[in-house]
Scaffold this motif. Sequence first.
Motif, PDB file in Angstrom:
ATOM      1  N   ASP A  12      24.175 -18.503  49.700  1.00  0.00           N
ATOM      2  CA  ASP A  12      25.421 -18.699  48.935  1.00  0.00           C
ATOM      3  C   ASP A  12      26.658 -18.279  49.737  1.00  0.00           C
ATOM      4  O   ASP A  12      27.762 -18.289  49.224  1.00  0.00           O
ATOM      5  CB  ASP A  12      25.366 -17.955  47.597  1.00  0.00           C
ATOM      6  N   GLY A  13      26.453 -17.906  51.008  1.00  0.00           N
ATOM      7  CA  GLY A  13      27.562 -17.514  51.874  1.00  0.00           C
ATOM      8  C   GLY A  13      27.865 -16.032  51.867  1.00  0.00           C
ATOM      9  O   GLY A  13      28.665 -15.553  52.661  1.00  0.00           O
ATOM     10  N   THR A  14      27.222 -15.291  50.978  1.00  0.00           N
ATOM     11  CA  THR A  14      27.430 -13.853  50.888  1.00  0.00           C
ATOM     12  C   THR A  14      26.829 -13.162  52.111  1.00  0.00           C
ATOM     13  O   THR A  14      25.731 -13.493  52.541  1.00  0.00           O
ATOM     14  CB  THR A  14      26.751 -13.280  49.627  1.00  0.00           C
ATOM     15  N   GLU A  15      27.552 -12.200  52.659  1.00  0.00           N
ATOM     16  CA  GLU A  15      27.011 -11.338  53.707  1.00  0.00           C
ATOM     17  C   GLU A  15      26.801  -9.954  53.105  1.00  0.00           C
ATOM     18  O   GLU A  15      27.714  -9.387  52.522  1.00  0.00           O
ATOM     19  CB  GLU A  15      27.967 -11.243  54.898  1.00  0.00           C
ATOM     20  N   VAL A  16      25.596  -9.447  53.235  1.00  0.00           N
ATOM     21  CA  VAL A  16      25.278  -8.108  52.746  1.00  0.00           C
ATOM     22  C   VAL A  16      25.071  -7.233  53.987  1.00  0.00           C
ATOM     23  O   VAL A  16      24.304  -7.585  54.886  1.00  0.00           O
ATOM     24  CB  VAL A  16      24.008  -8.115  51.860  1.00  0.00           C
ATOM     25  N   ARG A  17      25.768  -6.097  54.025  1.00  0.00           N
ATOM     26  CA  ARG A  17      25.728  -5.203  55.194  1.00  0.00           C
ATOM     27  C   ARG A  17      25.329  -3.797  54.771  1.00  0.00           C
ATOM     28  O   ARG A  17      25.684  -3.347  53.679  1.00  0.00           O
ATOM     29  CB  ARG A  17      27.093  -5.143  55.870  1.00  0.00           C
ATOM     30  N   ALA A  18      24.616  -3.118  55.649  1.00  0.00           N
ATOM     31  CA  ALA A  18      24.196  -1.747  55.371  1.00  0.00           C
ATOM     32  C   ALA A  18      24.050  -0.990  56.686  1.00  0.00           C
ATOM     33  O   ALA A  18      23.958  -1.594  57.758  1.00  0.00           O
ATOM     34  CB  ALA A  18      22.875  -1.747  54.606  1.00  0.00           C
ATOM     35  N   GLU A  74      18.617   0.303  52.584  1.00  0.00           N
ATOM     36  CA  GLU A  74      19.916   0.192  51.913  1.00  0.00           C
ATOM     37  C   GLU A  74      20.268  -1.280  51.675  1.00  0.00           C
ATOM     38  O   GLU A  74      20.779  -1.632  50.620  1.00  0.00           O
ATOM     39  CB  GLU A  74      21.004   0.882  52.745  1.00  0.00           C
ATOM     40  N   LEU A  75      19.959  -2.144  52.641  1.00  0.00           N
ATOM     41  CA  LEU A  75      20.198  -3.572  52.481  1.00  0.00           C
ATOM     42  C   LEU A  75      19.390  -4.115  51.298  1.00  0.00           C
ATOM     43  O   LEU A  75      19.910  -4.865  50.459  1.00  0.00           O
ATOM     44  CB  LEU A  75      19.816  -4.298  53.773  1.00  0.00           C
ATOM     45  N   ALA A  76      18.132  -3.710  51.203  1.00  0.00           N
ATOM     46  CA  ALA A  76      17.275  -4.143  50.088  1.00  0.00           C
ATOM     47  C   ALA A  76      17.838  -3.691  48.756  1.00  0.00           C
ATOM     48  O   ALA A  76      17.855  -4.461  47.784  1.00  0.00           O
ATOM     49  CB  ALA A  76      15.853  -3.612  50.279  1.00  0.00           C
ATOM     50  N   MET A  77      18.316  -2.456  48.673  1.00  0.00           N
ATOM     51  CA  MET A  77      18.862  -1.952  47.415  1.00  0.00           C
ATOM     52  C   MET A  77      20.123  -2.720  47.014  1.00  0.00           C
ATOM     53  O   MET A  77      20.323  -3.032  45.845  1.00  0.00           O
ATOM     54  CB  MET A  77      19.148  -0.451  47.515  1.00  0.00           C
ATOM     55  N   GLN A  78      20.960  -3.043  47.979  1.00  0.00           N
ATOM     56  CA  GLN A  78      22.167  -3.828  47.680  1.00  0.00           C
ATOM     57  C   GLN A  78      21.803  -5.230  47.197  1.00  0.00           C
ATOM     58  O   GLN A  78      22.441  -5.763  46.284  1.00  0.00           O
ATOM     59  CB  GLN A  78      23.062  -3.924  48.914  1.00  0.00           C
ATOM     60  N   GLY A 120      24.033 -13.627  30.175  1.00  0.00           N
ATOM     61  CA  GLY A 120      25.010 -13.120  29.232  1.00  0.00           C
ATOM     62  C   GLY A 120      24.586 -11.836  28.535  1.00  0.00           C
ATOM     63  O   GLY A 120      25.137 -11.466  27.515  1.00  0.00           O
ATOM     64  N   ARG A 121      23.598 -11.179  29.071  1.00  0.00           N
ATOM     65  CA  ARG A 121      23.135  -9.925  28.477  1.00  0.00           C
ATOM     66  C   ARG A 121      22.773  -8.956  29.591  1.00  0.00           C
ATOM     67  O   ARG A 121      22.706  -9.314  30.753  1.00  0.00           O
ATOM     68  CB  ARG A 121      21.925 -10.163  27.570  1.00  0.00           C
ATOM     69  N   ILE A 122      22.513  -7.721  29.219  1.00  0.00           N
ATOM     70  CA  ILE A 122      22.102  -6.705  30.192  1.00  0.00           C
ATOM     71  C   ILE A 122      20.585  -6.761  30.315  1.00  0.00           C
ATOM     72  O   ILE A 122      19.863  -6.601  29.322  1.00  0.00           O
ATOM     73  CB  ILE A 122      22.544  -5.289  29.737  1.00  0.00           C
ATOM     74  N   SER A 123      20.110  -6.997  31.509  1.00  0.00           N
ATOM     75  CA  SER A 123      18.664  -7.103  31.737  1.00  0.00           C
ATOM     76  C   SER A 123      18.086  -5.734  32.129  1.00  0.00           C
ATOM     77  O   SER A 123      18.821  -4.789  32.404  1.00  0.00           O
ATOM     78  CB  SER A 123      18.378  -8.122  32.827  1.00  0.00           C
ATOM     79  N   HIS A 124      16.780  -5.675  32.157  1.00  0.00           N
ATOM     80  CA  HIS A 124      16.102  -4.457  32.589  1.00  0.00           C
ATOM     81  C   HIS A 124      16.341  -4.242  34.082  1.00  0.00           C
ATOM     82  O   HIS A 124      16.408  -5.211  34.848  1.00  0.00           O
ATOM     83  CB  HIS A 124      14.595  -4.539  32.326  1.00  0.00           C
ATOM     84  N   PRO A 125      16.457  -3.002  34.515  1.00  0.00           N
ATOM     85  CA  PRO A 125      16.652  -2.723  35.940  1.00  0.00           C
ATOM     86  C   PRO A 125      15.505  -3.301  36.784  1.00  0.00           C
ATOM     87  O   PRO A 125      14.365  -3.356  36.352  1.00  0.00           O
ATOM     88  CB  PRO A 125      16.661  -1.203  36.021  1.00  0.00           C
ATOM     89  N   ILE A 126      15.853  -3.739  37.975  1.00  0.00           N
ATOM     90  CA  ILE A 126      14.861  -4.227  38.932  1.00  0.00           C
ATOM     91  C   ILE A 126      14.450  -3.054  39.798  1.00  0.00           C
ATOM     92  O   ILE A 126      15.289  -2.405  40.413  1.00  0.00           O
ATOM     93  CB  ILE A 126      15.440  -5.358  39.807  1.00  0.00           C
ATOM     94  N   HIS A 127      13.165  -2.762  39.848  1.00  0.00           N
ATOM     95  CA  HIS A 127      12.671  -1.649  40.654  1.00  0.00           C
ATOM     96  C   HIS A 127      11.976  -2.154  41.898  1.00  0.00           C
ATOM     97  O   HIS A 127      11.403  -3.239  41.909  1.00  0.00           O
ATOM     98  CB  HIS A 127      11.693  -0.795  39.838  1.00  0.00           C
ATOM     99  N   VAL A 128      12.031  -1.340  42.930  1.00  0.00           N
ATOM    100  CA  VAL A 128      11.370  -1.686  44.189  1.00  0.00           C
ATOM    101  C   VAL A 128       9.893  -1.480  44.056  1.00  0.00           C
ATOM    102  O   VAL A 128       9.401  -0.570  43.463  1.00  0.00           O
ATOM    103  CB  VAL A 128      11.928  -0.813  45.342  1.00  0.00           C
TER     104      VAL A 128
END
Length: 91
Positions: free
Chosen positions: A31-37, A65-69, A83-91
Amino acid sequence: MTHTAVGWHVDLEFEEDDRQTRAAAMVRLPDGTEVRAHGHASRHHTDSNQPRVGEEIAGARALNELAMQMLTKAHGEIDDASGRISHPIHV
């Protein structure tokens, strides 16, 4: 069912001296996003100088840190789409 092959390339760079290793990780998503850590490792003064070990530790910390972001980003996208709050995603 259609299968699409997707690939991501993660760039990992290191900066080192005799005592410390710093790692910078970056992934560019479709999607063009760059994630940096960043990650860091320090050598204890009584340990032998093993740059590879410092790279492994600092690199692993940067990738973690990259994975968590990325998990946080995905979680936000799930919430935005549903449109709602979902359950947290855990590693």
